[in-house]
Scaffold this motif. Structure first.
Motif, short mmCIF file in Angstrom:
data_model
loop_
_atom_site.label_atom_id
_atom_site.label_comp_id
_atom_site.label_asym_id
_atom_site.label_seq_id
_atom_site.Cartn_x
_atom_site.Cartn_y
_atom_site.Cartn_z
N THR A 1 0.83 -1.19 0.00
CA THR A 1 0.00 0.00 0.00
C THR A 1 0.87 1.25 0.00
N ASP A 2 0.30 2.34 -0.37
CA ASP A 2 1.03 3.61 -0.36
C ASP A 2 0.46 4.54 0.70
N ARG A 3 -0.11 3.94 1.74
CA ARG A 3 -0.72 4.70 2.82
C ARG A 3 -0.23 4.18 4.17
N ILE A 4 -0.30 5.07 5.15
CA ILE A 4 0.07 4.69 6.51
C ILE A 4 -1.21 4.73 7.35
N ALA A 5 -1.47 3.65 8.05
CA ALA A 5 -2.66 3.56 8.90
C ALA A 5 -2.29 3.86 10.35
N VAL A 6 -3.29 4.13 11.14
CA VAL A 6 -3.10 4.43 12.56
C VAL A 6 -2.32 3.31 13.23
N GLY A 7 -2.69 2.09 12.95
CA GLY A 7 -2.04 0.94 13.58
C GLY A 7 -0.55 0.88 13.28
N GLY A 8 -0.17 1.23 12.06
CA GLY A 8 1.24 1.24 11.69
C GLY A 8 2.03 2.27 12.48
N ASN B 1 4.19 6.38 25.83
CA ASN B 1 3.84 7.20 26.98
C ASN B 1 4.04 8.70 26.71
N LYS B 2 4.54 9.04 25.52
CA LYS B 2 4.82 10.44 25.19
C LYS B 2 3.74 11.07 24.31
N ILE B 3 2.96 10.25 23.63
CA ILE B 3 1.87 10.73 22.80
C ILE B 3 0.75 9.71 22.89
N SER B 4 -0.46 10.19 23.09
CA SER B 4 -1.58 9.27 23.33
C SER B 4 -2.18 8.73 22.03
N SER B 5 -2.90 7.64 22.16
CA SER B 5 -3.60 7.06 21.01
C SER B 5 -4.63 8.03 20.46
N SER B 6 -5.28 8.78 21.33
CA SER B 6 -6.28 9.74 20.84
C SER B 6 -5.63 10.85 20.02
N GLU B 7 -4.42 11.25 20.38
CA GLU B 7 -3.71 12.26 19.58
C GLU B 7 -3.33 11.70 18.20
N ILE B 8 -2.88 10.46 18.17
CA ILE B 8 -2.56 9.81 16.90
C ILE B 8 -3.83 9.67 16.06
N ASN B 9 -4.92 9.25 16.68
CA ASN B 9 -6.19 9.12 15.96
C ASN B 9 -6.65 10.46 15.40
N THR B 10 -6.47 11.53 16.15
CA THR B 10 -6.85 12.87 15.68
C THR B 10 -6.08 13.21 14.41
N ILE B 11 -4.78 12.98 14.42
CA ILE B 11 -3.95 13.27 13.24
C ILE B 11 -4.46 12.49 12.03
N PHE B 12 -4.67 11.20 12.21
CA PHE B 12 -5.05 10.36 11.09
C PHE B 12 -6.47 10.62 10.61
N GLU C 1 -8.00 13.64 10.79
CA GLU C 1 -8.02 14.95 10.15
C GLU C 1 -7.25 14.98 8.83
N LEU C 2 -6.14 14.28 8.76
CA LEU C 2 -5.34 14.30 7.54
C LEU C 2 -5.64 13.13 6.60
N GLY C 3 -6.38 12.16 7.09
CA GLY C 3 -6.71 11.00 6.27
C GLY C 3 -8.01 11.11 5.53
N ASN C 4 -8.59 12.30 5.52
CA ASN C 4 -9.85 12.53 4.81
C ASN C 4 -10.93 11.53 5.21
N GLY C 5 -10.97 11.21 6.49
CA GLY C 5 -12.00 10.33 7.01
C GLY C 5 -11.69 8.85 6.87
N THR C 6 -10.62 8.49 6.18
CA THR C 6 -10.29 7.08 5.98
C THR C 6 -9.46 6.52 7.12
#
Length: 115
Positions: free
Chosen positions: A66-73, A85-96, A98-103
C-alpha cells in the motif's frame, strides 16, 4: 542551521494547510508527534541524515502493498521506539482522522511532509 529548521517547519505547515486545515487539537498533536520523533532521531540517528530517518519511519509504519500509513502502523512504530507514553492514542487518531480525509489512513507523501 536555525534558519534551515525554521524554513522546513514553515514548509511543512504550508503543505499541511494546503492539504486540509487542522483543528487546534490536530495541530497540537502533529507538533507533539514531530517532537517525539525528533527526540528519538537525535538519540538514535544522530549520525544519519534526517531524510534517512524519515524514510525508515515511513517504511516501518507502512503496511505492505500500500502507499498509505494507517493508525495501527504508526502506533506500532511508536511502541517499538518506546514512545507510547509520550503521545496518546487519541492524539494519533486525531492526526489520522483529520489528515486522512475520514479514511484513517494518510498517503505516504503527505505523512513524509508532515514529519
Amino acid at each position: 542551521m536555525m534558519l534551515l529548521a525554521a524554513t522546513s517547519r514553515a514548509t511543512r505547515m504550508t503543505i499541511i494547510r494546503q492539504s486540509r486545515a487542522l483543528s487546534s487539537q490536530g495541530s497540537d498533536a502533529v507538533e507533539k508527534l514531530r517532537s517525539v520523533l525528533e527526540e528519538y532521531r537525535l538519540q538514535n540517528y544522530a549520525q544519519e541524515l534526517p531524510g534517512r530517518f524519515k524514510k525508515d519511519i515511513v517504511r516501518a509504519a507502512t503496511n505492505e502493498n500500500t502507499d498509505r500509513i494507517a493508525v495501527g502502523g504508526m502506533e506500532r512504530v511508536l511502541s517499538n521506539i518506546g514512545a507510547t507514553n509520550k503521545i496518546s492514542s487519541s492524539e494519533i487518531n486525531t492526526i489520522f482522522q483529520e489528515l486522512g480525509n475520514g479514511t484513517g489512513e494518510i498517503p505516504i507523501n503527505r505523512f513524509s511532509a508532515l514529519i
